[in-house]
Design a protein around this motif. Structure first.
Motif, short mmCIF file in Angstrom:
data_model
loop_
_atom_site.label_atom_id
_atom_site.label_comp_id
_atom_site.label_asym_id
_atom_site.label_seq_id
_atom_site.Cartn_x
_atom_site.Cartn_y
_atom_site.Cartn_z
N ILE A 1 0.92 -1.26 -0.29
CA ILE A 1 0.07 -0.09 0.02
C ILE A 1 0.70 1.46 -0.10
CG2 ILE A 1 -1.76 1.24 1.33
CD1 ILE A 1 -2.36 -1.57 2.40
N VAL A 2 0.86 2.10 -0.97
CA VAL A 2 1.94 3.19 -1.11
C VAL A 2 1.24 4.47 -1.26
CG1 VAL A 2 3.58 4.01 -2.80
CG2 VAL A 2 3.16 1.35 -2.64
N ARG A 3 1.81 5.21 -0.56
CA ARG A 3 1.70 6.75 -0.68
C ARG A 3 3.02 7.44 -1.11
NH1 ARG A 3 -1.61 10.89 2.86
NH2 ARG A 3 -3.43 9.79 1.44
N HIS A 4 2.96 8.28 -1.91
CA HIS A 4 4.14 8.92 -2.28
C HIS A 4 3.92 10.26 -2.86
CE1 HIS A 4 8.32 9.41 -4.20
NE2 HIS A 4 8.82 8.37 -3.68
N HIS A 5 4.92 11.15 -3.09
CA HIS A 5 4.67 12.78 -3.46
C HIS A 5 4.82 12.71 -4.94
CE1 HIS A 5 8.93 12.60 -3.49
NE2 HIS A 5 9.12 12.24 -2.25
N ALA A 6 5.26 11.60 -5.58
CA ALA A 6 5.38 11.72 -7.09
C ALA A 6 4.33 10.88 -7.72
CB ALA A 6 6.76 11.08 -7.51
N SER A 7 3.75 11.55 -8.83
CA SER A 7 2.85 10.76 -9.53
C SER A 7 3.54 9.71 -10.30
CB SER A 7 2.24 12.02 -10.68
OG SER A 7 1.61 12.94 -9.95
N GLY A 8 2.77 8.55 -10.05
CA GLY A 8 3.36 7.29 -10.80
C GLY A 8 3.99 6.37 -10.04
N ALA A 9 4.29 6.94 -8.55
CA ALA A 9 5.17 6.09 -8.01
C ALA A 9 4.59 4.65 -7.54
CB ALA A 9 5.60 6.72 -6.54
N VAL B 1 -0.38 -3.90 -5.79
CA VAL B 1 -0.21 -2.49 -5.09
C VAL B 1 -1.36 -1.80 -5.07
CG1 VAL B 1 1.16 -0.16 -5.47
CG2 VAL B 1 2.38 -2.37 -5.74
N ILE B 2 -1.64 -1.21 -4.02
CA ILE B 2 -2.72 -0.23 -3.94
C ILE B 2 -2.21 1.10 -3.59
CG2 ILE B 2 -4.70 0.56 -2.37
CD1 ILE B 2 -4.90 -2.54 -1.45
N ASN B 3 -2.78 2.08 -4.49
CA ASN B 3 -2.38 3.34 -4.40
C ASN B 3 -3.06 4.13 -3.37
OD1 ASN B 3 -1.43 6.11 -4.89
ND2 ASN B 3 -2.01 5.99 -6.92
N ALA B 4 -2.14 4.46 -2.28
CA ALA B 4 -2.84 5.32 -1.31
C ALA B 4 -2.66 6.63 -1.37
CB ALA B 4 -2.26 4.74 0.36
N GLY B 5 -2.53 7.25 -2.72
CA GLY B 5 -2.18 8.62 -2.99
C GLY B 5 -0.81 8.99 -3.53
N ASP B 6 -0.75 9.08 -4.94
CA ASP B 6 0.62 9.58 -5.45
C ASP B 6 0.58 11.04 -6.25
OD1 ASP B 6 -1.05 8.73 -7.91
OD2 ASP B 6 0.36 8.13 -9.00
N GLY B 7 1.25 11.89 -5.51
CA GLY B 7 1.23 13.09 -5.94
C GLY B 7 -0.18 13.67 -6.31
N ARG B 8 -0.18 14.28 -7.32
CA ARG B 8 -1.74 15.05 -7.80
C ARG B 8 -2.39 14.00 -8.42
NH1 ARG B 8 -0.24 20.07 -11.34
NH2 ARG B 8 1.62 20.48 -9.82
N ARG B 9 -2.04 12.82 -8.79
CA ARG B 9 -2.56 11.96 -9.72
C ARG B 9 -3.77 11.06 -9.46
NH1 ARG B 9 -2.21 7.48 -13.06
NH2 ARG B 9 -1.77 6.07 -11.02
N ALA B 10 -3.59 10.19 -8.41
CA ALA B 10 -5.04 9.50 -8.11
C ALA B 10 -4.77 9.13 -6.48
CB ALA B 10 -4.65 8.17 -8.90
N HIS B 11 -6.06 9.00 -6.04
CA HIS B 11 -6.21 8.48 -4.41
C HIS B 11 -7.57 7.49 -4.63
CE1 HIS B 11 -6.11 8.20 -0.26
NE2 HIS B 11 -6.13 9.34 -0.09
N PRO B 12 -7.38 6.55 -5.32
CA PRO B 12 -8.56 5.65 -5.48
C PRO B 12 -9.55 5.22 -4.35
CG PRO B 12 -6.95 4.39 -6.03
CD PRO B 12 -6.28 5.84 -5.75
N THR B 13 -8.68 4.85 -3.13
CA THR B 13 -9.62 4.47 -2.20
C THR B 13 -10.34 5.58 -1.38
OG1 THR B 13 -7.75 4.37 -0.55
CG2 THR B 13 -8.20 2.22 -1.68
N GLN B 14 -9.90 6.79 -1.62
CA GLN B 14 -10.45 8.01 -0.96
C GLN B 14 -11.96 8.31 -1.82
OE1 GLN B 14 -9.99 10.21 1.58
NE2 GLN B 14 -12.02 10.84 1.09
#
Ligand code: ASP
Length: 314
Positions: A112-120, A132-145
């Motif tokens: 489960i990954v959060r990163h300041h870079a879009s695409g991380a 991988v579950i995206n927990a927020g990458d840059g300004r790109r996506a935060h799907p579980t939110q």
């Protein structure tokens, strides 16, 4: 615990909603109902992820997303390894790739990954070969939110079909706005994005079911849910605003603005709130507010996402 499993191919990751069809997204929302029931039991634990090791790798700060993911994984009996970049060798210059290759040696089954870079989050999948579950990458996506936002609106109105969700604030830097703009129309809702012209990227108007306006009254007219977004100062490099006061005077979600929305409209905020800037204290704590409900639903949604991605997979 039983969970509905649609017959379409199951995506391996949740990075954004590109590979996710409405049927499978609806199944995630439906199964969150079951997870909420689990969370209401005296023993809030099921064996679904027993034997699996999940790593929460957070390279950017978080309160809600991180705690709810960790609890969600533990409630489903997974072993959870918490990696906080701030307290790690990342501060000594270790790269994302080296960090993930090290962590993967501990037999991690999913990240489960959060990163300041879009695409991380996508890179973590590439480096680890694990879901991988995206927990927020840059300004790109935060799907579980976005899923928990959709769930909260559905819980209120019974369905998302024909509903309008207005999102006001710093749209430009918001992964929450982007993910909601991608998700909600797939589930039959309309999205209106609103903010000062400097914080409202015109290209988002190309998304199906999404309209843009700089006029907050126009944005909330006919809206069933109104979401306020924080000004993401950490992602702003230039002068996007005259002043905070000027911004608040025009775009703050408050009772005066809510009077233009549907009579039963609810107020949402993904947090963290800057009270009396993007949202008034009165609106944040008032009868329309579902902000704490969003937090409660977040845990159930994250359990449901973990279930969908990891249970029954080789
Ligand atoms: N918590 C949300 C996010 O991580 C919203 C915010 O930080 O303003 O994107």
């Amino acid at each position: 615990m039983t969970a509905a499993t649609p017959k379409t191919a199951r995506p391996r990751n949740l990075l954004d909603f590109q590979d996710w069809n409405p049927e499978r997204l609806t199944a995630i929302l439906d199964n969150a109902d079951t997870m909420l029931q689990v969370l209401d039991r005296p023993v809030k634990k099921v064996p679904a992820l027993q034997g699996l090791t999940i790593c929460t790798a957070f390279f950017e700060n978080s309160t809600r997303t991180r705690t709810s993911f960790e609890l969600a994984a533990r409630r489903m009996s997974a072993d959870v390894m918490t990696f906080a970049a701030g307290a790690s060798s990342v501060s000594k210059g270790e790269s994302l790739r080296d960090t993930i290759e090290v962590l993967t040696q501990y037999k991690v089954d999913a990240y489960i990954v959060r990163h300041h870079a879009s695409g991380a989050a996508h890179l973590v999948h590439q480096y680890s070969g694990k879901p991988v579950i995206n927990a927020g990458d840059g300004r790109r996506a935060h799907p579980t939110q976005a899923l928990l936002d959709a769930y909260t609106v559905r819980q209120e109105f019974g369905s998302l079909e024909g509903k309008t969700v207005a999102i006001l604030g710093d749209i430009r830097h918001s992964r929450v706005a982007r993910s909601n703009a991608e998700l909600l129309p797939k589930l039959g809702a309309r999205v209106v994005l609103c903010g000062p012209a400097t914080l409202l990227p015109a290209d988002l108007a190309a998304l199906p079911g999404v309209t843009l306006t700089t006029d907050p009254v126009e944005a909330v007219r006919g809206a069933h849910a109104v979401m306020a977004l924080r000004l993401q100062q950490e992602r702003m490099s230039g002068g996007y605003l005259g002043s905070l006061q000027e911004y608040a005077d025009t775009y703050q979600v408050n009772e005066t603005l809510m009077a233009h929305a549907e009579s039963g409209a609810i107020v949402l905020h993904p947090g963290p709130m800057n009270r009396d800037v993007e949202i008034s204290t009165e609106a944040a704590d008032g009868p329309r507010s579902r902000i704490l409900k969003q937090v409660e639903n977040g845990q159930a949604i994250r359990m449901s996402v973990l279930y969908h991605l990891l249970v029954g997979r080789d």
